[in-house]
Design a protein around this motif. Sequence first.
Motif, PDB file in Angstrom:
ATOM      1  N   ASN A  80       5.635  -3.541   9.182  1.00 47.03           N
ATOM      2  CA  ASN A  80       4.818  -2.875   8.164  1.00 47.03           C
ATOM      3  C   ASN A  80       5.647  -1.911   7.321  1.00 47.03           C
ATOM      4  OD1 ASN A  80       2.228  -1.998   6.938  1.00 47.03           O
ATOM      5  ND2 ASN A  80       2.668  -0.090   8.003  1.00 47.03           N
ATOM      6  N   GLU A  81       6.543  -1.176   7.964  1.00 46.08           N
ATOM      7  CA  GLU A  81       7.382  -0.207   7.246  1.00 46.08           C
ATOM      8  C   GLU A  81       8.347  -0.906   6.290  1.00 46.08           C
ATOM      9  OE1 GLU A  81       7.347   3.159  10.815  1.00 46.08           O
ATOM     10  OE2 GLU A  81       8.865   1.584  10.770  1.00 46.08           O
ATOM     11  N   LEU A  82       8.869  -2.050   6.713  1.00 43.81           N
ATOM     12  CA  LEU A  82       9.745  -2.822   5.826  1.00 43.81           C
ATOM     13  C   LEU A  82       8.987  -3.281   4.582  1.00 43.81           C
ATOM     14  CD1 LEU A  82      11.773  -5.067   8.308  1.00 43.81           C
ATOM     15  CD2 LEU A  82      12.687  -3.263   6.843  1.00 43.81           C
ATOM     16  N   SER A  83       7.755  -3.683   4.793  1.00 51.68           N
ATOM     17  CA  SER A  83       6.923  -4.134   3.677  1.00 51.68           C
ATOM     18  C   SER A  83       6.683  -2.999   2.682  1.00 51.68           C
ATOM     19  CB  SER A  83       5.589  -4.660   4.218  1.00 51.68           C
ATOM     20  OG  SER A  83       4.723  -5.000   3.173  1.00 51.68           O
ATOM     21  N   ILE A  84       6.419  -1.810   3.197  1.00 49.13           N
ATOM     22  CA  ILE A  84       6.203  -0.643   2.331  1.00 49.13           C
ATOM     23  C   ILE A  84       7.478  -0.310   1.563  1.00 49.13           C
ATOM     24  CG2 ILE A  84       5.807   1.856   2.331  1.00 49.13           C
ATOM     25  CD1 ILE A  84       3.841   1.417   4.629  1.00 49.13           C
ATOM     26  N   LEU A  85       8.611  -0.349   2.256  1.00 45.62           N
ATOM     27  CA  LEU A  85       9.875  -0.010   1.605  1.00 45.62           C
ATOM     28  C   LEU A  85      10.224  -1.023   0.514  1.00 45.62           C
ATOM     29  CD1 LEU A  85      12.238   1.942   1.530  1.00 45.62           C
ATOM     30  CD2 LEU A  85      13.386   0.537   3.240  1.00 45.62           C
ATOM     31  N   ARG A  86       9.973  -2.297   0.782  1.00 46.78           N
ATOM     32  CA  ARG A  86      10.245  -3.330  -0.236  1.00 46.78           C
ATOM     33  C   ARG A  86       9.411  -3.074  -1.492  1.00 46.78           C
ATOM     34  NH1 ARG A  86       7.340  -7.745  -0.580  1.00 46.78           N
ATOM     35  NH2 ARG A  86       6.825  -7.753   1.653  1.00 46.78           N
ATOM     36  N   ASN A  87       8.158  -2.721  -1.299  1.00 46.06           N
ATOM     37  CA  ASN A  87       7.290  -2.449  -2.446  1.00 46.06           C
ATOM     38  C   ASN A  87       7.599  -1.106  -3.106  1.00 46.06           C
ATOM     39  OD1 ASN A  87       5.011  -4.575  -2.893  1.00 46.06           O
ATOM     40  ND2 ASN A  87       5.270  -4.446  -0.677  1.00 46.06           N
ATOM     41  N   SER A  88       8.298  -0.233  -2.377  1.00 53.12           N
ATOM     42  CA  SER A  88       8.716   1.051  -2.959  1.00 53.12           C
ATOM     43  C   SER A  88       9.663   0.838  -4.134  1.00 53.12           C
ATOM     44  CB  SER A  88       9.414   1.915  -1.903  1.00 53.12           C
ATOM     45  OG  SER A  88       8.545   2.239  -0.859  1.00 53.12           O
ATOM     46  N   VAL A  89      10.443  -0.240  -4.062  1.00 53.52           N
ATOM     47  CA  VAL A  89      11.379  -0.548  -5.148  1.00 53.52           C
ATOM     48  C   VAL A  89      10.604  -0.781  -6.448  1.00 53.52           C
ATOM     49  CG1 VAL A  89      13.160  -2.136  -5.953  1.00 53.52           C
ATOM     50  CG2 VAL A  89      13.033  -1.528  -3.523  1.00 53.52           C
ATOM     51  N   TYR A  90       9.455  -1.431  -6.352  1.00 51.01           N
ATOM     52  CA  TYR A  90       8.622  -1.673  -7.531  1.00 51.01           C
ATOM     53  C   TYR A  90       7.857  -0.405  -7.920  1.00 51.01           C
ATOM     54  CZ  TYR A  90       9.653  -6.491  -6.268  1.00 51.01           C
ATOM     55  OH  TYR A  90      10.309  -7.656  -5.951  1.00 51.01           O
TER      56      TYR A  90
END
Length: 263
Positions: A80-90
């Motif tokens: 879940n945290e990886l998913s949040i971080l990936r979307n943080s880039v956007y």
Amino acid sequence: MKKIFDNLGIIFVIIFILTSVFCNGCNNSENKNTNSIKNKESSISRNKKIRSNKIVILNNYEFNLEKLFDISTLENLNKNELSILRNSVYAKYNYIFSNKKYRDYFLQLDWYQPINNNVSSMLTNIDKENIKKIVQLEKIYKQLEFKSHKLGFSITFPMNWKDRYEIVEYDTYMIVYFKPSKSFESEYGDGEFFTIIDTATSFFDSNMFDTVGDINLFQVDKHKYYIGGPKDLSLSENHPEFKLFLNMSLDIPNIIKTIKPLK
């Protein structure tokens, strides 16, 4: 005549005093205005700095979205945290998220303002490299997700468990074991981490197990499952990888929280 001059002298003194007081007042007022302007400028500067310094904190790790992510740090994040971080880039480019989960998360951050529908053209080489690293780890997490079609649920293991555990599945229960780097004599023990068992199983007895986390019961459809670990250490302290076994055991409470019914 003398009185007139005396009176004029007094008047000049009074005028001089009043002028001095007035000038001091002007200077103080000017200084206050100057200080006020400086304070406002300083505040604006600080706010700009906060907004330009786009940081995301996950699992107590700080990620600067302007810099390359360290892969060893990324490995400490769950799925879940990886998913949040990936979307943080956007989110860094104020992307408008249709997904409520991400929208609610990023609205908590002072630098995020949802104003752009498409930010693909804004991504830098650093952004693309960071996304690539995260996607690679997310693919590994898919491999670490075990789906039990017999029991009707899935469970996900952390990155540091990769290739270091094995699951033995039966009709009504499953057991998760430690997987040594090489085979050792059975005298060291079997290295059991925990068992998930249907409470309707004929030989089930909760007294057989020790607790392994905050959750020891969960339900999938009509089946109620119990989660428990061995009463005693299942691996000898003399085992060459005993320390690793203990460290992995600390992850069990969080692993149990990843259990979810299969759709």
